[in-house]
Scaffold this active site. Structure first.
Site, mmCIF file in Angstrom:
data_model
loop_
_atom_site.group_PDB
_atom_site.id
_atom_site.type_symbol
_atom_site.label_atom_id
_atom_site.label_comp_id
_atom_site.label_asym_id
_atom_site.label_seq_id
_atom_site.Cartn_x
_atom_site.Cartn_y
_atom_site.Cartn_z
ATOM 1 N N TYR A 18 -9.630 -4.092 -3.129
ATOM 2 C CA TYR A 18 -8.606 -5.113 -2.901
ATOM 3 C C TYR A 18 -8.802 -5.752 -1.521
ATOM 4 C CZ TYR A 18 -4.074 -7.191 -1.916
ATOM 5 O OH TYR A 18 -3.078 -8.071 -1.546
ATOM 6 N N GLU A 40 4.513 -8.613 -5.134
ATOM 7 C CA GLU A 40 5.163 -8.382 -3.835
ATOM 8 C C GLU A 40 6.646 -8.074 -4.029
ATOM 9 O OE1 GLU A 40 3.622 -7.959 -1.109
ATOM 10 O OE2 GLU A 40 1.728 -9.004 -1.388
ATOM 11 N N TRP A 48 2.149 -0.728 -1.022
ATOM 12 C CA TRP A 48 1.345 -1.654 -1.816
ATOM 13 C C TRP A 48 0.440 -0.893 -2.780
ATOM 14 C CZ3 TRP A 48 1.489 -6.053 -3.893
ATOM 15 C CH2 TRP A 48 0.352 -6.691 -4.377
#
Length: 187
Positions: A18, A40, A48
């Site tokens: 990522y 988000e 995350w």
């Protein structure tokens, strides 16, 4: 030679991929912008990596992040999502995703695209910060405060300043790779 990365991605291969391929890359495609905004939203209050590990489950559960379909979700679809163990089953966040898809479409109608709207806050070009340590990275800024306020005024939910700043980082509106990270000059 070992590549120097931002330390937040650690050793997890998913996190590294990522970091190396997505984080901080300018995104101007509405579908991808919605995907990141949605993810988000679900991240609020969580890490995350928790969301990233469930990303493909979210993709499957939420019709490939198709905001046009999500905007029309019925209560029965929402109820089925709340039974899906593959995603984060937070009732308020699931409902907010439907509300946000509807607001997203209204922004597109007003501005031509969500991209035109959101990127107008940075005059269409990424803000390139010069961070030497992760401690220097802000959780929010006056700009993310302003964007958050405007999104909320337009009916979006779960778009506090910290969520908005994370979205700005993820979609390349701001480059917060550390200056010694190999991605800093690439994005």
């Amino acid at each position: 030679m070992i590549k120097k990365r931002c330390p937040w991605c650690g050793e997890d291969p998913l996190y590294i991929a990522y970091h190396d391929k997505e984080w901080g890359v300018p995104v101007k495609d509405d579908a991808t912008l919605f995907e990141f905004l949605m993810l988000e939203t679900f991240q609020a209050g969580l890490s995350w990596i928790t969301v990233l590990k469930k990303r493909e489950n979210f993709r499957k559960a939420f019709d490939g992040f198709d905001y046009k379909k999500i905007a029309k979700y019925s209560q029965s679809k929402i109820d089925s999502l709340l039974e899906d163990a593959g995603i984060i089953r937070n009732k308020l966040k699931v409902k907010a995703t439907v509300t946000n898809a509807q607001a997203f479409i209204k922004v597109q109608e007003e501005f031509g695209s969500f991209s035109d709207y959101i990127w107008s806050f940075v005059d269409g070009a990424p803000i390139k910060n010069n961070l030497k340590t992760m401690a220097e990275a802000p959780a929010n800024t006056p700009l993310s405060d302003a964007i958050s306020k405007d999104l909320k005024k337009r009916g979006f939910k779960f778009v506090g300043s910290t969520v908005v700043y994370a979205h700005m980082q993820a979609t390349g509106m701001v480059n917060d790779h550390l200056v010694d990270c190999f991605r800093y000059n690439e994005v």
